[in-house]
Design a protein around this motif. Sequence first.
Motif, short mmCIF file in Angstrom:
data_model
loop_
_atom_site.label_atom_id
_atom_site.label_comp_id
_atom_site.label_asym_id
_atom_site.label_seq_id
_atom_site.Cartn_x
_atom_site.Cartn_y
_atom_site.Cartn_z
N MET A 1 42.60 14.61 60.88
CA MET A 1 42.88 15.17 59.56
C MET A 1 41.78 16.15 59.16
SD MET A 1 44.41 14.66 56.29
CE MET A 1 43.92 15.32 54.71
N ALA A 2 42.19 17.35 58.78
CA ALA A 2 41.22 18.34 58.28
C ALA A 2 41.82 18.96 57.03
CB ALA A 2 40.96 19.41 59.33
N LYS A 3 40.97 19.24 56.07
CA LYS A 3 41.43 19.90 54.85
C LYS A 3 40.57 21.14 54.66
CE LYS A 3 42.53 18.75 50.05
NZ LYS A 3 42.53 17.66 49.06
N PHE A 4 41.21 22.29 54.51
CA PHE A 4 40.42 23.50 54.36
C PHE A 4 41.13 24.50 53.45
CE2 PHE A 4 42.85 26.22 57.37
CZ PHE A 4 43.55 25.25 58.09
N ALA A 5 40.35 25.43 52.89
CA ALA A 5 40.89 26.45 51.97
C ALA A 5 40.77 27.82 52.62
CB ALA A 5 40.14 26.42 50.65
N LEU A 6 41.68 28.70 52.24
CA LEU A 6 41.67 30.08 52.74
C LEU A 6 41.69 31.04 51.56
CD1 LEU A 6 42.17 32.40 54.83
CD2 LEU A 6 44.59 31.86 54.66
N ILE A 7 40.75 31.97 51.56
CA ILE A 7 40.79 33.09 50.62
C ILE A 7 40.85 34.37 51.45
CG2 ILE A 7 39.51 31.90 48.80
CD1 ILE A 7 37.02 33.53 49.68
N SER A 8 41.32 35.45 50.83
CA SER A 8 41.34 36.71 51.58
C SER A 8 41.09 37.92 50.68
CB SER A 8 42.68 36.88 52.31
OG SER A 8 42.54 37.91 53.28
N ASP A 9 40.65 38.99 51.32
CA ASP A 9 40.53 40.29 50.67
C ASP A 9 39.85 40.25 49.30
OD1 ASP A 9 42.85 40.31 52.67
OD2 ASP A 9 42.61 42.45 52.27
N PRO A 10 38.64 39.69 49.20
CA PRO A 10 37.97 39.69 47.89
C PRO A 10 37.51 41.08 47.47
CG PRO A 10 36.54 38.73 49.58
CD PRO A 10 37.89 38.94 50.22
N HIS A 11 37.32 42.01 48.42
CA HIS A 11 36.98 43.42 48.11
C HIS A 11 35.85 43.51 47.08
CE1 HIS A 11 40.02 45.67 50.38
NE2 HIS A 11 40.88 44.70 50.10
N ILE A 12 34.75 42.82 47.35
CA ILE A 12 33.66 42.77 46.37
C ILE A 12 33.10 44.17 46.10
CG2 ILE A 12 31.28 41.97 46.04
CD1 ILE A 12 33.53 39.90 45.37
N THR A 13 33.01 44.48 44.81
CA THR A 13 32.60 45.81 44.36
C THR A 13 31.66 45.66 43.16
OG1 THR A 13 34.82 46.59 44.96
CG2 THR A 13 33.50 48.05 43.57
N VAL A 14 30.41 46.03 43.38
CA VAL A 14 29.44 46.01 42.27
C VAL A 14 28.80 47.40 42.17
CG1 VAL A 14 28.93 43.53 42.38
CG2 VAL A 14 27.59 45.12 43.80
N PRO A 15 28.16 47.72 41.04
CA PRO A 15 27.47 49.01 40.96
C PRO A 15 26.34 49.08 41.97
CG PRO A 15 27.69 47.99 38.78
CD PRO A 15 28.08 46.94 39.79
N ASN A 16 26.10 50.29 42.51
CA ASN A 16 24.96 50.50 43.39
C ASN A 16 23.69 50.10 42.63
OD1 ASN A 16 22.68 51.74 44.64
ND2 ASN A 16 24.05 53.14 45.72
N PRO A 17 22.93 49.12 43.14
CA PRO A 17 21.77 48.63 42.37
C PRO A 17 20.68 49.69 42.17
CG PRO A 17 21.86 47.60 44.54
CD PRO A 17 23.11 48.41 44.40
N GLU A 18 20.68 50.74 43.01
CA GLU A 18 19.64 51.77 42.86
C GLU A 18 20.09 52.94 42.00
OE1 GLU A 18 18.25 52.70 46.80
OE2 GLU A 18 17.59 50.63 47.06
N THR A 19 21.35 53.35 42.15
CA THR A 19 21.81 54.56 41.45
C THR A 19 22.78 54.25 40.31
OG1 THR A 19 23.76 54.88 42.83
CG2 THR A 19 21.69 55.81 43.65
N GLY A 20 23.34 53.03 40.30
CA GLY A 20 24.33 52.70 39.27
C GLY A 20 25.72 53.20 39.59
#
Length: 370
Positions: A1-20
């Motif tokens: 027995m195994a239980k697991f979760a799947l997520i996909s395509d989070p496409h993480i997008t944050v401002p450029n920490p140096e230029t904004g």
Amino acid sequence: MAKFALISDPHITVPNPETGWMLREPVPNEPTMYAHSVELLEQAIAEINAIPEIDFVVCAGDLTKDSEPYNHDCVRELLSRFRAPVFCVPGNHDQPRPPQLRPPELLDPSVRPLRTEELPWLYRDFGFQQGDILAFSCDPTPDVHLVGLCSAKPNDDRGYIPPQTLAWLEHDLSHQRDPERHTIVLLHHSIVEHVPNERIDPTFSWFHVENSDALKSVLQRHRVKITLSGHLHIQDIKQEAGLYNIVTASLAGYPHAYRVFSLEGNELHVESRRLESIPSIPNLQEYSRAYTSETFVQIIAQSLQKPPFELSETQALETAKRLRDWWPTIAEGDERFSYAAEELGSAALAAYVNSFTDSDPPDNDCVLVL
Ligand SMILES: [Fe+2]
Ligand SMILES: [Fe+2]
């Protein structure tokens, strides 16, 4: 027995920490909610961490917007917040994006995007063990052998598995001798058709692994039954000669779904859940469905002006408005269509859109016999 979760395509997008620098939304012809991507992944982490007895979590690629190093830093930090071990593969967005794939105004001008070959060492806490091979395998539970494959093709949105990765896979699977252990293969692109003529229709062929036949022959030779992928941003499960390809939607787009699997003997129990709310958008499902519908009215209106339908601009927009629910319904999974020819002004168009009606197995909640 195994239980697991799947997520996909989070496409993480944050401002450029140096230029904004930050992507301006809305992005034409794209319903992905990049500006909310961190909040959406944080919500998924909170929900999955609250599920008891999750053995591991997998993520099927498109980790970042366009492989910006600072977005890779952010997604690695976020993935490390899961209580259970996390295994991930990159997608077509986790590599440099040439102008034919991505208008330059959508790209941060001051960064060098990371190439797929650079990612295994960066994601060594998330499955990858060797820097020189674009794949990994491990045994996260006694009954699961997990294989991760990089399927992104350089300078292309289509998938491709290089010959050296196929040779590595053949070698890896030939050492699996325990009949009680199931192999699960994780990759970004699909290997079984999920929409009509996916492999040959230029509108959809970028969903697919170009050399999927070569990959499937290795998998079938070694009796692999379960493959997990993302990329299409829809909920869909298809089966071909006993091989299941389970596609899961993007966390960053409607219907914001993820999956929870239980492997019990020869049964894979599939449960789908949706993010219902995030702090900045309490009515996430309603808001996101409307946002996706509006985006697809524009996409469909453009495509109806081209062959084979070649409608005038006015006719195309009118018809596209009548089809506003079509793609969001496909994204939800378990879709049934019965558009009438009179409604769309064309029997051929009605037949085409109705041909996307889903076939077995169910796409969201089901038990797959392996
Ligand atoms: Fe994606
Ligand atoms: Fe993708």
